[in-house]
Scaffold this motif. Structure first.
Motif, short mmCIF file in Angstrom:
data_model
loop_
_atom_site.label_atom_id
_atom_site.label_comp_id
_atom_site.label_asym_id
_atom_site.label_seq_id
_atom_site.Cartn_x
_atom_site.Cartn_y
_atom_site.Cartn_z
N LYS A 239 0.82 -1.21 0.00
CA LYS A 239 0.00 0.00 0.00
C LYS A 239 0.85 1.26 0.00
O LYS A 239 0.53 2.24 -0.67
N ASN A 240 1.94 1.22 0.80
CA ASN A 240 2.81 2.40 0.89
C ASN A 240 4.20 1.95 1.31
O ASN A 240 4.42 1.63 2.48
N PRO A 241 5.16 1.92 0.38
CA PRO A 241 6.51 1.46 0.71
C PRO A 241 7.30 2.42 1.58
O PRO A 241 8.40 2.10 2.01
N ASP A 242 6.71 3.61 1.88
CA ASP A 242 7.43 4.61 2.68
C ASP A 242 7.11 4.51 4.17
O ASP A 242 7.45 5.43 4.93
N VAL A 243 6.50 3.42 4.60
CA VAL A 243 6.23 3.22 6.04
C VAL A 243 7.52 3.44 6.83
O VAL A 243 8.57 2.90 6.48
N ASN A 244 7.42 4.22 7.92
CA ASN A 244 8.59 4.39 8.78
C ASN A 244 8.31 4.16 10.26
O ASN A 244 9.20 4.26 11.10
N VAL A 245 7.04 3.85 10.60
CA VAL A 245 6.67 3.49 11.97
C VAL A 245 5.78 2.26 11.89
O VAL A 245 4.77 2.27 11.16
N ALA A 260 9.62 -9.16 6.78
CA ALA A 260 9.10 -8.52 5.56
C ALA A 260 9.86 -7.22 5.26
O ALA A 260 10.17 -6.93 4.10
N LEU A 261 10.16 -6.45 6.30
CA LEU A 261 10.92 -5.22 6.11
C LEU A 261 12.33 -5.51 5.60
O LEU A 261 12.84 -4.82 4.71
N GLU A 262 12.93 -6.55 6.15
CA GLU A 262 14.28 -6.93 5.72
C GLU A 262 14.28 -7.35 4.26
O GLU A 262 15.19 -6.98 3.48
N ALA A 263 13.27 -8.12 3.86
CA ALA A 263 13.18 -8.57 2.47
C ALA A 263 13.01 -7.39 1.52
O ALA A 263 13.45 -7.44 0.36
N ASP A 269 15.23 1.51 8.28
CA ASP A 269 14.57 2.80 8.09
C ASP A 269 13.29 2.94 8.90
O ASP A 269 12.59 3.94 8.77
N VAL A 270 12.97 1.94 9.71
CA VAL A 270 11.65 1.87 10.35
C VAL A 270 11.78 1.79 11.86
O VAL A 270 12.64 1.08 12.39
N ILE A 290 13.74 -5.01 17.23
CA ILE A 290 12.64 -4.23 17.80
C ILE A 290 13.25 -3.03 18.51
O ILE A 290 14.18 -3.17 19.31
N GLY A 291 12.71 -1.83 18.24
CA GLY A 291 13.26 -0.64 18.88
C GLY A 291 12.88 -0.53 20.34
O GLY A 291 13.70 -0.14 21.18
N ALA A 292 11.63 -0.85 20.65
CA ALA A 292 11.14 -0.78 22.02
C ALA A 292 9.95 -1.71 22.17
O ALA A 292 9.17 -1.90 21.22
N THR A 293 9.80 -2.27 23.36
CA THR A 293 8.66 -3.12 23.66
C THR A 293 8.20 -2.82 25.07
O THR A 293 8.98 -2.37 25.91
#
Length: 357
Positions: A239-245, A260-263, A269-270, A290-293
């Protein structure tokens, strides 16, 4: 991912959780459940998620400590209500004193009412049913606060950049509070106005968050599973390849999203956030997956639940909710190795001493 840490980490002070000795209790008539000890059924959503396996481990240990005859059951998958309903009916037939359950959906409510009408004391763990008063009390993470914490942290990481947000929820075919509490809490933490705080996906698709502009790409169901998270992330990137969050309902879904992001070559970038705090998830924080959980404590939920029913059967003493809440709060802590100003957190090394799975 594998992990050599033990599933139970006893004797560790859990952030925000209270020992049962400090748990408010009120006397009320209770019932014993037979000559062979107090009968308790633990009915979890599924055993494919380490969160619920840890819950079973905690209940087993507490059952030994308190002379409880524990019966365990689980749905075949997250969302399997029929298996849980059958387990509730079995608990009634056995004459158990109580049930501990992580409800798989609204269809279990009628069965829970039947159990309470039969004299069983019913405690929800982690996920309150809808309505919440379908059980006697809930022992759970404050899931709304868990979402708020990762939302505040994510907003801080963007430093005013436009937030292009993908939301990986639990279901799209049923409504459960853990799903909307985490999702809507995350958006609130980002500083985004939510329309109905009990509904995912009805907020404005564009607007402003606490640091600047936002766009919500969409909500996709992950079923709380790794493969579901991967598929959901692929759909949203289409839908949108520019997802960053990327918000995820739990860490298995987060790890699938990361694949999926790695592929797609987008993993660096996320800002990827989640909820759970299992040992595999804490490893993912340490490794930068994971940045934070937000870490929750399923072992404590189960231990306190078993102890509460044993105490009720012994002398009629019932547990009380945490002051100001309609459930007993078992605690939550934000875990990250990239702390943000104004957002209280612990690092992954501290969280590793508290993790499960």
């Amino acid at each position: 991912m594998t992990n050599d840490r033990p599933a139970l980490r006893r004797g560790i002070a859990l952030t925000g959780a209270l020992a049962l000795g400090a748990l408010g209790l009120t006397a009320c008539g209770g019932s014993d459940s037979g000559d062979n000890g107090v009968g308790v059924s633990l009915i979890v959503k599924t055993t494919t998620n380490p969160f619920f396996v840890a819950m079973q481990d905690g209940a087993e240990a507490a059952a030994v400590d308190h002379g409880v005859d524990l019966t365990m059951a689980a749905g075949k998958a997250d969302g399997d209500e029929e298996t849980q309903i059958q387990a509730i009916e079995n608990a009634i037939a056995r004459g158990d004193a109580g049930i501990l359950i992580t409800p798989n959906g609204p269809s279990v409510v009628d069965a829970l009412k039947k159990a309470r009408d039969a004299g069983l004391y019913v405690i929800a763990l982690d996920t309150p049913p809808d309505p919440a008063d379908a059980v006697d009390i809930t022992f759970a993470t404050d899931n709304r606060q868990a979402g708020v914490l990762i939302g505040e942290w994510a907003a801080a990481q963007l430093d005013g950049e436009k937030a292009t947000i993908a939301l990986l929820d639990l279901f799209d075919d049923k409504v459960v509070s853990v799903d909307y509490d985490r999702d809507q809490g995350f958006l609130e933490g980002m500083g985004i106005d939510v329309a109905d705080p009990s509904t995912n996906g009805d907020e404005a698709p564009t607007g402003t968050y606490s640091g600047g502009d936002y766009e919500i790409v969409g909500n996709e169901a992950s079923q709380g599973a790794e493969d579901g998270g991967r598929t959901a992330m692929e759909n949203l990137l289409t839908k949108n390849p520019d997802v960053n969050v990327v918000y995820t309902i739990n860490e298995p879904a987060a790890y699938g999203a990361y694949q999926a992001l790695e592929a797609a070559g987008r993993e660096k970038d996320v800002v990827l956030v989640s909820v759970d705090g299992g040992c595999a998830g804490i490893d993912n924080v340490q490794e930068g997956v994971i940045g934070a959980t937000s870490q929750q404590y399923p072992v404590k939920m189960a231990e306190l639940g078993v102890e509460a029913i044993a105490q009720l059967a012994k002398d009629g003493t019932k547990p009380e909710t945490t002051e100001g809440l309609d459930f007993f709060d078992t605690g939550v802590a934000l875990v990250t190795d990239t702390p943000a100003d104004g957002v209280e957190s612990i690092d992954s090394a501290a969280a590793a001493d508290l993790c499960w799975g």
